[in-house]
Design an enzyme around this catalytic site. Structure first.
Site, mmCIF file in Angstrom:
data_model
loop_
_atom_site.group_PDB
_atom_site.id
_atom_site.type_symbol
_atom_site.label_atom_id
_atom_site.label_comp_id
_atom_site.label_asym_id
_atom_site.label_seq_id
_atom_site.Cartn_x
_atom_site.Cartn_y
_atom_site.Cartn_z
ATOM 1 N N LYS A 213 0.976 -1.261 -0.191
ATOM 2 C CA LYS A 213 -0.033 -0.169 -0.040
ATOM 3 C C LYS A 213 0.860 1.161 -0.093
ATOM 4 O O LYS A 213 0.854 2.271 -0.774
ATOM 5 C CB LYS A 213 -0.841 -0.125 1.039
ATOM 6 C CG LYS A 213 -1.672 1.226 1.340
ATOM 7 C CD LYS A 213 -2.796 1.072 2.473
ATOM 8 C CE LYS A 213 -3.576 2.375 2.356
ATOM 9 N NZ LYS A 213 -4.590 2.292 3.685
ATOM 10 N N GLU A 219 10.352 -4.617 4.657
ATOM 11 C CA GLU A 219 10.651 -6.144 4.256
ATOM 12 C C GLU A 219 10.247 -6.192 2.643
ATOM 13 O O GLU A 219 10.870 -6.942 1.906
ATOM 14 C CB GLU A 219 9.837 -7.046 5.161
ATOM 15 C CG GLU A 219 9.878 -7.143 6.713
ATOM 16 C CD GLU A 219 8.920 -6.127 7.524
ATOM 17 O OE1 GLU A 219 8.928 -4.905 6.832
ATOM 18 O OE2 GLU A 219 8.611 -6.151 8.604
ATOM 19 N N GLY A 273 -4.896 -1.604 4.946
ATOM 20 C CA GLY A 273 -4.168 -2.811 4.272
ATOM 21 C C GLY A 273 -4.733 -3.995 4.533
ATOM 22 O O GLY A 273 -4.804 -5.018 3.643
ATOM 23 N N GLU A 360 -5.106 -6.488 14.631
ATOM 24 C CA GLU A 360 -4.379 -5.277 14.137
ATOM 25 C C GLU A 360 -5.649 -4.009 14.432
ATOM 26 O O GLU A 360 -5.486 -3.123 14.723
ATOM 27 C CB GLU A 360 -3.992 -5.075 12.835
ATOM 28 C CG GLU A 360 -2.960 -4.190 12.582
ATOM 29 C CD GLU A 360 -2.155 -4.435 11.603
ATOM 30 O OE1 GLU A 360 -0.881 -4.515 11.280
ATOM 31 O OE2 GLU A 360 -2.559 -3.958 10.216
ATOM 32 N N HIS A 391 -5.921 -32.640 17.355
ATOM 33 C CA HIS A 391 -4.882 -33.404 18.103
ATOM 34 C C HIS A 391 -3.738 -32.536 18.379
ATOM 35 O O HIS A 391 -2.635 -32.841 18.717
ATOM 36 C CB HIS A 391 -4.329 -34.420 16.746
ATOM 37 C CG HIS A 391 -5.410 -35.342 16.610
ATOM 38 N ND1 HIS A 391 -5.643 -36.543 17.070
ATOM 39 C CD2 HIS A 391 -6.391 -35.437 15.565
ATOM 40 C CE1 HIS A 391 -6.586 -37.249 16.619
ATOM 41 N NE2 HIS A 391 -7.179 -36.421 15.858
ATOM 42 N N LYS A 516 8.902 -0.665 14.667
ATOM 43 C CA LYS A 516 9.614 -0.512 13.205
ATOM 44 C C LYS A 516 10.944 0.513 13.589
ATOM 45 O O LYS A 516 11.527 0.473 12.826
ATOM 46 C CB LYS A 516 8.634 0.049 12.162
ATOM 47 C CG LYS A 516 7.593 -0.885 11.697
ATOM 48 C CD LYS A 516 6.746 -0.316 10.531
ATOM 49 C CE LYS A 516 5.550 -1.002 10.293
ATOM 50 N NZ LYS A 516 4.622 -0.375 9.199
HETATM 51 O O1 F6P Z 1 2.108 -4.147 9.994
HETATM 52 C C1 F6P Z 1 1.795 -2.854 9.599
HETATM 53 C C2 F6P Z 1 1.268 -2.716 8.334
HETATM 54 O O2 F6P Z 1 1.243 -1.320 8.090
HETATM 55 C C3 F6P Z 1 0.058 -3.450 8.046
HETATM 56 O O3 F6P Z 1 -1.242 -2.756 8.528
HETATM 57 C C4 F6P Z 1 -0.116 -3.602 6.369
HETATM 58 O O4 F6P Z 1 -0.876 -4.458 6.194
HETATM 59 C C5 F6P Z 1 1.542 -4.116 6.433
HETATM 60 O O5 F6P Z 1 2.274 -3.279 7.352
HETATM 61 C C6 F6P Z 1 1.724 -3.916 5.154
HETATM 62 O O6 F6P Z 1 1.871 -2.481 4.538
HETATM 63 P P1 F6P Z 1 2.191 -2.129 2.963
HETATM 64 O O7 F6P Z 1 1.116 -2.834 2.137
HETATM 65 O O8 F6P Z 1 2.055 -0.759 2.908
HETATM 66 O O9 F6P Z 1 3.425 -2.724 2.626
#
Ligand code: F6P
Length: 568
Positions: A213, A219, A273, A360, A391, A516
């Site tokens: 988004k 990451e 998101g 969340e 199980h 973060k």
């Molecule tokens: O974990 C935090 C968050 O902002 C989520 O709300 C979101 O789904 C995810 O990171 C990924 O964010 P983006 O789509 O901006 O990479």
């Protein structure tokens, strides 16, 4: 003075606080004996049956919960959401995931503008692009058909699409349309996840869809750069244009990254998101894999529930009932968790997705106005498909802690199996457990029953089941794309109902920010230690010790290492 806006200060809340003490004196064994009560606790819509008779509740409880909903102005809040008001006040945004699956002729306004035409213009673009890729009219840099897709994204840009993909994988219609194609998801920044996802893939036949988004998530961006390198190393940098596309609200950053904005699929800041699976976030990768027409069915299923949620009266409204019952369990009984137990292997990724949507959204400590909550909001969601969970953790659910359970069953299996001579079909065997478990939890087993069965006295306490453990059952007619959409929307709206009644903002997520920013400080430290040999500074004793040990044990890594991709 207590804040007048807190739901816990209302008469309805206080009434429920008193009422729960009465209900605590009842046992589900007795409540279940009242057939009229049970009948009134079954609700059906569009083939989906909800049975909440195994909740520790009477009709009086439900009426009191409706009163609570009234005090919380639930209906008004739902209307405000559908009207595109900025109900996500801390981010000053509308919350309009319902617009993502609205029919082409619907009108849904955000900031004075009907957003449905924009939604459909992106859906049309996805349809066109996915058909070109699937038919081979859009090919890779060496002229080969792009039959494999790696979707790079995390959190809401991953869990929902993974859930839907996993659910569709064994649906007969979806199988046909996915023949010869693969869809994989790269989420974790752990290089092992890169290694696992590119294993067996040929860059020549792979399309990478970067889903973010914000297009800033650390990451995802590192994974996107890694796969860009993987493609460039094999096919040359110009191949990126043919092998990488993006889904984002931030088209400027998409272009900066080197992806042609024509190959970017937009969505909007009014899509949270974790509520984005029905946007290009899910629709693009899923259409590449299964074709747009299958995914359109998924959107239609979600839309059907959207209309139900908007217009059905509370007593017939599945998401409203589910939300209110969750509040009953969390805020009045004090049960902190909820188990999501689909009796369908195809739904194995449903609980992980709902875990994000729920935790969340509702894992908050303050009201939407910023007042500290004097009660716990949100619940701990977890789950596994039945019968695997039986199980694993069901021991605790039966005899340990009380955890309200959602049993989700499917009438017709995606993949029926019958063996000649067996007592029942394989799906009947699975469903025998789906029907049995809620009763085991509700009724339990008494010491008297055990005596009659000649159980040795010393084992009686161990074999006793207290029962009186609440659950609810959702029965879906089948598990095709449409039903998967229904299930998704039921849970999304249930979670919104909980947040609306608790009076929190279910659509922001400030709680993910602190970790973060601390990781940024660590990243800087690792960089200066590795490149300039600088000592670890500015951390507490514990973190400094761990960091130093980590750096010392990897001191053989050169300061400026050459690019190294997984060799697996
Ligand atoms: O974990 C935090 C968050 O902002 C989520 O709300 C979101 O789904 C995810 O990171 C990924 O964010 P983006 O789509 O901006 O990479």
């Amino acid at each position: 003075m207590a804040s007048p806006t807190l739901i816990s200060n209302t008469g309805a809340w206080k009434e429920l606080k008193g009422h729960v003490e009465e209900i605590k004196k009842t046992h589900l064994r007795d409540l279940m004996a009242d057939a009229e009560r049970c009948k009134s606790m079954m609700v059906e819509f569009d083939g989906v049956l909800l049975d909440y008779s195994r909740q520790r509740a009477t009709n009086e409880t439900v009426d009191k919960l409706f009163k609570l909903a009234e005090e919380a102005k639930l209906k008004e809040k739902i209307n405000r959401m559908y009207n595109g008001e900025h109900i996500n006040s801390t981010e000053n945004r509308s919350v309009l995931h319902v617009a993502l699956r609205a029919s082409r002729d619907a009108v849904i306004q955000s900031d004075g503008k009907n957003v449905v035409p924009e939604v459909w213009s992106v859906l049309d673009k996805i349809k066109d692009f996915s058909e070109r890729v699937r038919s081979g009219s859009w090919v890779g840099a060496t002229g080969k058909v792009l039959k494999d897709v790696v979707a790079v994204g995390i959190g809401g840009s991953f869990l929902g699409p993974l859930f839907v993909h996993t659910a569709l994988q064994t649906d007969p219609e979806a199988i046909k349309s996915a023949r010869g194609r693969q869809l994989r998801f790269l989420a974790n920044v752990d290089p092992i996840d890169v290694a696992r996802n590119i294993t067996g893939l040929n860059p020549e036949t792979t399309l990478v869809v970067v889903v973010s988004k914000t297009f800033t998530t650390a990451e995802t961006m590192l994974n996107a750069r890694t796969l860009r390198e993987w493609i460039s190393a094999a096919l040359g940098p110009s191949a990126v244009a043919k092998h990488m596309v993006a889904v984002s609200t931030n088209l400027t950053l998409v272009e900066k990254f080197g992806i042609d904005p024509n190959n970017a699929f937009a969505f909007w800041d009014w899509v949270g998101g974790r509520y984005s699976v029905c946007s290009a976030v899910g629709v693009l990768p899923l259409s590449l894999q299964y074709g747009f027409s299958v995914v359109e069915q998924f959107l239609k299923g979600a839309s059907s529930i959207d209309q139900h949620f908007y217009s059905a009266p509370h007593e017939k409204n599945i998401p409203v009932l589910l939300g209110l019952l969750s509040i009953w369990n969390v805020s009045f009984f004090g049960y902190p968790a909820r188990a999501i137990l689909p009796y369908s292997q195809a739904l194995e990724k449903f609980a992980p997705h709902i875990q994000q949507v729920s935790m969340e959204s509702n894992g908050k400590g303050v009201s939407i106005e910023g007042a500290l909550l004097p009660f716990e909001a949100g619940e701990i969601d977890f789950g596994e498909p039945g019968t695997n969970g039986q199980h694993s953790f069901y021991q605790l659910i039966h005899q340990g802690r009380v955890i309200p359970c959602d049993f989700i069953g499917v009438v017709k299996s995606q993949q029926p199996v019958y063996l000649k001579g067996e007592v029942v079909s394989n799906h009947d065997e699975l469903m025998s457990n789906f029907f049995a478990q809620p009763d085991a939890l509700a009724y339990g087993k008494t010491p008297e029953q055990l005596h009659k069965e000649n159980v040795p006295p010393h084992l009686i306490p161990h074999k006793t089941f207290s029962g009186n453990r609440p659950s609810l059952s959702l029965l879906l007619p089948s598990l095709n794309a449409y039903n998967i959409g229904q299930l998704l929307a039921i849970y999304e709206h249930r979670i919104a109902v909980e947040g609306f009644v608790w009076g929190i903002n279910s659509f922001d997520q400030w709680g993910v920010e602190l970790g973060k920013s601390l990781a940024t400080q660590v990243r800087k430290q690792l960089h200066v230690s590795r490149t300039k040999g600088e000592p670890v500074e500015g951390f507490n004793f514990s973190t400094a010790t761990l960091l130093t040990r980590y750096l010392e044990a990897t001191a053989d890594i050169p300061a400026d290492p050459p690019t190294l991709l997984p060799r697996i």
